[in-house]
Motif scaffolding. Structure first.
Motif, PDB file in Angstrom:
ATOM      1  N   GLY A   9     -24.180  26.379  -2.785  1.00  0.00           N
ATOM      2  CA  GLY A   9     -24.412  25.874  -1.434  1.00  0.00           C
ATOM      3  C   GLY A   9     -25.470  26.686  -0.726  1.00  0.00           C
ATOM      4  O   GLY A   9     -25.908  27.739  -1.219  1.00  0.00           O
ATOM      5  N   ARG A  10     -25.898  26.215   0.421  1.00  0.00           N
ATOM      6  CA  ARG A  10     -26.865  26.965   1.222  1.00  0.00           C
ATOM      7  C   ARG A  10     -26.156  28.136   1.903  1.00  0.00           C
ATOM      8  O   ARG A  10     -24.920  28.211   1.895  1.00  0.00           O
ATOM      9  N   PRO A  11     -26.898  29.046   2.527  1.00  0.00           N
ATOM     10  CA  PRO A  11     -26.263  30.217   3.146  1.00  0.00           C
ATOM     11  C   PRO A  11     -25.315  29.843   4.283  1.00  0.00           C
ATOM     12  O   PRO A  11     -25.515  28.872   5.006  1.00  0.00           O
ATOM     13  N   ASN A  12     -24.253  30.643   4.405  1.00  0.00           N
ATOM     14  CA  ASN A  12     -23.319  30.597   5.535  1.00  0.00           C
ATOM     15  C   ASN A  12     -22.530  29.290   5.633  1.00  0.00           C
ATOM     16  O   ASN A  12     -22.210  28.824   6.723  1.00  0.00           O
ATOM     17  N   VAL A  13     -22.179  28.706   4.488  1.00  0.00           N
ATOM     18  CA  VAL A  13     -21.311  27.522   4.505  1.00  0.00           C
ATOM     19  C   VAL A  13     -19.881  27.870   4.116  1.00  0.00           C
ATOM     20  O   VAL A  13     -19.015  26.998   4.128  1.00  0.00           O
ATOM     21  N   GLY A  14     -19.617  29.143   3.739  1.00  0.00           N
ATOM     22  CA  GLY A  14     -18.255  29.569   3.410  1.00  0.00           C
ATOM     23  C   GLY A  14     -17.991  29.700   1.932  1.00  0.00           C
ATOM     24  O   GLY A  14     -16.832  29.602   1.508  1.00  0.00           O
ATOM     25  N   LYS A  15     -19.016  29.960   1.137  1.00  0.00           N
ATOM     26  CA  LYS A  15     -18.814  30.079  -0.316  1.00  0.00           C
ATOM     27  C   LYS A  15     -17.963  31.303  -0.660  1.00  0.00           C
ATOM     28  O   LYS A  15     -17.020  31.220  -1.453  1.00  0.00           O
ATOM     29  N   SER A  16     -18.296  32.451  -0.074  1.00  0.00           N
ATOM     30  CA  SER A  16     -17.536  33.670  -0.376  1.00  0.00           C
ATOM     31  C   SER A  16     -16.115  33.594   0.164  1.00  0.00           C
ATOM     32  O   SER A  16     -15.180  34.126  -0.449  1.00  0.00           O
ATOM     33  N   THR A  17     -15.927  32.911   1.295  1.00  0.00           N
ATOM     34  CA  THR A  17     -14.563  32.727   1.816  1.00  0.00           C
ATOM     35  C   THR A  17     -13.735  31.887   0.860  1.00  0.00           C
ATOM     36  O   THR A  17     -12.552  32.189   0.610  1.00  0.00           O
ATOM     37  N   LEU A  18     -14.335  30.843   0.311  1.00  0.00           N
ATOM     38  CA  LEU A  18     -13.638  30.020  -0.680  1.00  0.00           C
ATOM     39  C   LEU A  18     -13.375  30.818  -1.946  1.00  0.00           C
ATOM     40  O   LEU A  18     -12.289  30.698  -2.557  1.00  0.00           O
ATOM     41  N   ALA A  92     -19.159  20.885   6.947  1.00  0.00           N
ATOM     42  CA  ALA A  92     -18.819  19.621   7.613  1.00  0.00           C
ATOM     43  C   ALA A  92     -19.019  19.722   9.123  1.00  0.00           C
ATOM     44  O   ALA A  92     -19.285  18.711   9.783  1.00  0.00           O
ATOM     45  N   LYS A  93     -18.913  20.910   9.659  1.00  0.00           N
ATOM     46  CA  LYS A  93     -19.077  21.088  11.098  1.00  0.00           C
ATOM     47  C   LYS A  93     -20.537  20.949  11.516  1.00  0.00           C
ATOM     48  O   LYS A  93     -20.853  20.312  12.534  1.00  0.00           O
ATOM     49  N   ALA A  94     -21.453  21.499  10.751  1.00  0.00           N
ATOM     50  CA  ALA A  94     -22.881  21.454  11.088  1.00  0.00           C
ATOM     51  C   ALA A  94     -23.570  20.226  10.535  1.00  0.00           C
ATOM     52  O   ALA A  94     -24.647  19.873  10.997  1.00  0.00           O
ATOM     53  N   GLY A  95     -22.974  19.574   9.532  1.00  0.00           N
ATOM     54  CA  GLY A  95     -23.612  18.408   8.932  1.00  0.00           C
ATOM     55  C   GLY A  95     -24.604  18.799   7.853  1.00  0.00           C
ATOM     56  O   GLY A  95     -24.833  19.986   7.568  1.00  0.00           O
ATOM     57  N   LEU A  96     -25.203  17.779   7.220  1.00  0.00           N
ATOM     58  CA  LEU A  96     -26.148  18.015   6.128  1.00  0.00           C
ATOM     59  C   LEU A  96     -27.493  18.481   6.669  1.00  0.00           C
ATOM     60  O   LEU A  96     -27.908  18.113   7.770  1.00  0.00           O
ATOM     61  N   LYS A 120     -14.948  23.782   6.367  1.00  0.00           N
ATOM     62  CA  LYS A 120     -14.809  23.844   7.829  1.00  0.00           C
ATOM     63  C   LYS A 120     -14.414  22.479   8.400  1.00  0.00           C
ATOM     64  O   LYS A 120     -14.790  22.121   9.519  1.00  0.00           O
ATOM     65  N   SER A 121     -13.622  21.716   7.636  1.00  0.00           N
ATOM     66  CA  SER A 121     -13.200  20.388   8.084  1.00  0.00           C
ATOM     67  C   SER A 121     -12.118  20.453   9.140  1.00  0.00           C
ATOM     68  O   SER A 121     -11.751  19.414   9.702  1.00  0.00           O
ATOM     69  N   GLU A 122     -11.581  21.637   9.409  1.00  0.00           N
ATOM     70  CA  GLU A 122     -10.559  21.758  10.447  1.00  0.00           C
ATOM     71  C   GLU A 122     -11.184  21.778  11.848  1.00  0.00           C
ATOM     72  O   GLU A 122     -10.477  21.619  12.842  1.00  0.00           O
ATOM     73  N   ALA A 123     -12.516  21.974  11.919  1.00  0.00           N
ATOM     74  CA  ALA A 123     -13.176  22.082  13.210  1.00  0.00           C
ATOM     75  C   ALA A 123     -13.278  20.726  13.900  1.00  0.00           C
ATOM     76  O   ALA A 123     -13.354  19.673  13.243  1.00  0.00           O
ATOM     77  N   ARG A 124     -13.277  20.760  15.189  1.00  0.00           N
ATOM     78  CA  ARG A 124     -13.416  19.528  15.966  1.00  0.00           C
ATOM     79  C   ARG A 124     -14.841  18.967  15.783  1.00  0.00           C
ATOM     80  O   ARG A 124     -15.824  19.691  15.848  1.00  0.00           O
ATOM     81  N   GLY A 125     -14.925  17.681  15.545  1.00  0.00           N
ATOM     82  CA  GLY A 125     -16.218  17.047  15.347  1.00  0.00           C
ATOM     83  C   GLY A 125     -16.754  17.156  13.942  1.00  0.00           C
ATOM     84  O   GLY A 125     -17.939  16.889  13.710  1.00  0.00           O
ATOM     85  N   SER A 126     -15.916  17.528  12.980  1.00  0.00           N
ATOM     86  CA  SER A 126     -16.380  17.667  11.597  1.00  0.00           C
ATOM     87  C   SER A 126     -16.384  16.356  10.833  1.00  0.00           C
ATOM     88  O   SER A 126     -16.861  16.314   9.692  1.00  0.00           O
ATOM     89  N   PHE A 130     -18.506  15.239   7.373  1.00  0.00           N
ATOM     90  CA  PHE A 130     -17.780  14.827   6.161  1.00  0.00           C
ATOM     91  C   PHE A 130     -18.324  13.510   5.623  1.00  0.00           C
ATOM     92  O   PHE A 130     -18.581  13.371   4.422  1.00  0.00           O
ATOM     93  N   TYR A 131     -18.532  12.524   6.507  1.00  0.00           N
ATOM     94  CA  TYR A 131     -19.024  11.225   6.039  1.00  0.00           C
ATOM     95  C   TYR A 131     -20.491  11.305   5.609  1.00  0.00           C
ATOM     96  O   TYR A 131     -20.926  10.553   4.734  1.00  0.00           O
TER      97      TYR A 131
END
Length: 500
Positions: A9-18, A92-96, A120-126, A130-131
């Motif tokens: 993935g690109r930077p800062n999308v949560g790869k290391s957290t996963l 999912a929060k920031a979009g593609l 980050k699908s738990e965030a409001r507006g995600s 996702f779609y």
């Protein structure tokens, strides 16, 4: 492990957290700063009933191949080629973003199974992000929250569907039963009883940590050992951030080597990310058995070099010095004599420590370095029988009797080996202060507990006298030695209290 998965993935999308979520430990450094991960980090993951090998990678950043970002992406491509499946993580929060679409196109061309993970699908507006992930054309995305552990069952099902049941669940292997030998902390043998000194196991795996100042050549050294560009290197100082472990065989023996971040002086470490990197390096030192301190031969014995060696010795690890960049030295005979003199003078706490001139760039001296590591590990694991220790302790007291404290002489009773890390020596003593006998502690490196009288009154000078004697008489050069004194129980103490 049954199969290998790479997190892309690109930077800062949560790869290391996963990655940390799947391995069940906080192995990878996590921070809000983009681009924290640089090297690819492997780990053993478990997801419900799935067990597999997982690789954390650096994020995609468009740059030239010669730049640091370009070399980081080369490491990520190597992880994709090695893996059986890729987890393509999007925010999912920031979009593609255009980088997501570029990476999705590259993964499609590779032709390997891909699971799109909408983090980050738990965030409001995600929902919008996702779609949007459907437009990548890599199948239905899997919504998760790596930070909170949501959606892990759906991720498990997506991995099984992408790989197939047979690939995800290989036939179970038969595991032979092993007998576990649990030993007591203190040896059961008494003073004077002979015991069998164990033979050093030449086949057991060895854990080695490579530490040193920034830009000393640690990652280059490990790459030369492996024979491939496994770790990210370059002229920039401070490239390595995570402590990355790699395994390889040396003359039929498994070596697990840890590359660590460069450690600067504590006053200069201000950024949060560098503090995390140094803390990760300290954990690698505590986990390792032997630590190689890499010096820059062109500017050796800086103050920070000495502090790193002192840190390793205080942690109780076996230490070996490696003077790197030897190919840049001109008057090598003169420099070698100077380094030997400075090693003996500046590192008295590790007298006899092995030092090897090497070149990670050309491969010079690497076999001698590995041989020094093995020899130091043998000393670090050495056990001396209690009978030999007590005979030695008696002779030491004859040559140099313990001093008298407050008019009463110390007496060393016995010395025994106990199971402790780091090791030391135990001397048995009585009250009034009399040292009775001495035995070694079951520890690595060799450590001893001495039973004696009034252990709190044993002067530091006499402790150093015993440590130096142990180094000379039992060939314990180059490893830390600690002697712990313990008072023996007085069987008449309770009776004396009753009379009062």
């Amino acid at each position: 492990m049954s199969f290998t998965v790479a997190i892309i993935g690109r930077p800062n999308v949560g790869k290391s957290t996963l990655f940390n979520r799947l391995v069940g430990k906080k192995l990878a450094l996590v921070d809000d700063t983009p681009g924290v991960t640089r090297d690819r980090r492997p780990g053993d993951a478990k997801l419900v009933d799935l067990k597999f090998r997982i690789i954390d990678t650096a994020g995609l950043e468009q740059s030239s191949p010669d730049s640091l970002q370009g070399r980081m992406w080369a490491q990520t491509e190597a992880a994709i080629d090695e893996a059986d499946l890729s987890l393509f993580v999007v925010d999912a929060k920031a979009g593609l973003t255009p980088a997501d679409k570029t990476l999705g196109e590259m993964l499609r061309r590779r032709g390997k199974p891909v699971v799109v993970v909408a983090n980050k699908s738990e965030a409001r507006g995600s929902e919008g992000g996702f779609y949007d992930a459907f437009t990548l054309g890599l199948g239905e995305p899997c919504p998760i929250s790596a930070e909170h552990g949501q959606g892990m069952l759906d991720l498990r099902d997506a991995i099984v569907a992408a790989l197939g049941e047979e690939r995800a669940f290989p036939p179970a292997e038969d595991v032979a039963e092993t007998n576990v030998d649990i030993r007591a902390d203190i040896g059961s043998e008494g003073p004077g009883e002979e015991e069998i000194e164990p033979v050093y196991d030449e086949t057991k795996p060895l854990r080695v940590a490579i530490v040193g100042r920034p830009n000393a050549g640690k990652s280059t050294l490990i790459n030369r050992f492996l024979g491939e560009d496994r770790l990210l290197t370059g002229p920039e100082a401070g490239i390595t951030r995570d402590s990355i472990s790699v395994e390889w065989d040396w003359r039929g023996r498994t070596i697990k080597m840890f590359d660590t971040a460069g450690m600067r002086r504590k006053a200069k470490v201000q950024e949060k990310l560098e503090k995390l990197s140094v803390a990760d390096a300290l954990r690698a030192i505590r986990f390792a058995e032997t630590v190689v301190i890499v010096f820059d031969a062109t500017i050796p014995f800086e103050k920070q070099d000495l502090q790193i060696v002192d840190l390793v010795i205080r942690e109780g690890r076996a230490a070996v010095l490696a003077f790197n960049k030897w190919d840049l030295v001109e008057n090598w005979q003169e420099l070698l004599a100077d380094l030997r003199e400075k090693t003996e003078r500046l590192l008295p706490q590790a007298r006899g420590i092995r030092a090897v001139p090497i070149s990670g760039h050309t491969g010079y001296g690497l076999d001698r370095l590995m041989q020094a590591i093995i020899e130091t590990d043998k000393v670090w694991n050495r056990r001396i029988s209690t009978a030999r220790l007590n005979r030695w302790l008696e002779s030491q007291q004859v040559q140099h009797p313990p001093p008298a404290v407050s008019g009463r002489r110390l007496k060393l009773k016995y010395m025994t080996q106990v199971k402790a890390r780091p090791p030391g020596f135990m001397i048995s003593c009585t009250r009034p202060l009399k040292l009775k006998y001495m035995t070694q502690v079951k520890a690595r490196p060799p450590g001893f507990m001495i039973s004696c009288t009034r252990p709190e009154a044993v002067p530091e000078s006499y402790t150093r006298y015993l440590i130096n004697g142990l180094r000379n008489d039992f060939d314990l050069a180059g490893v830390p030695i600690r002697i712990h004194f313990r008072a023996s129980e007085n069987p008449y103490e309770s009776k004396a209290r009753k009379k009062r």
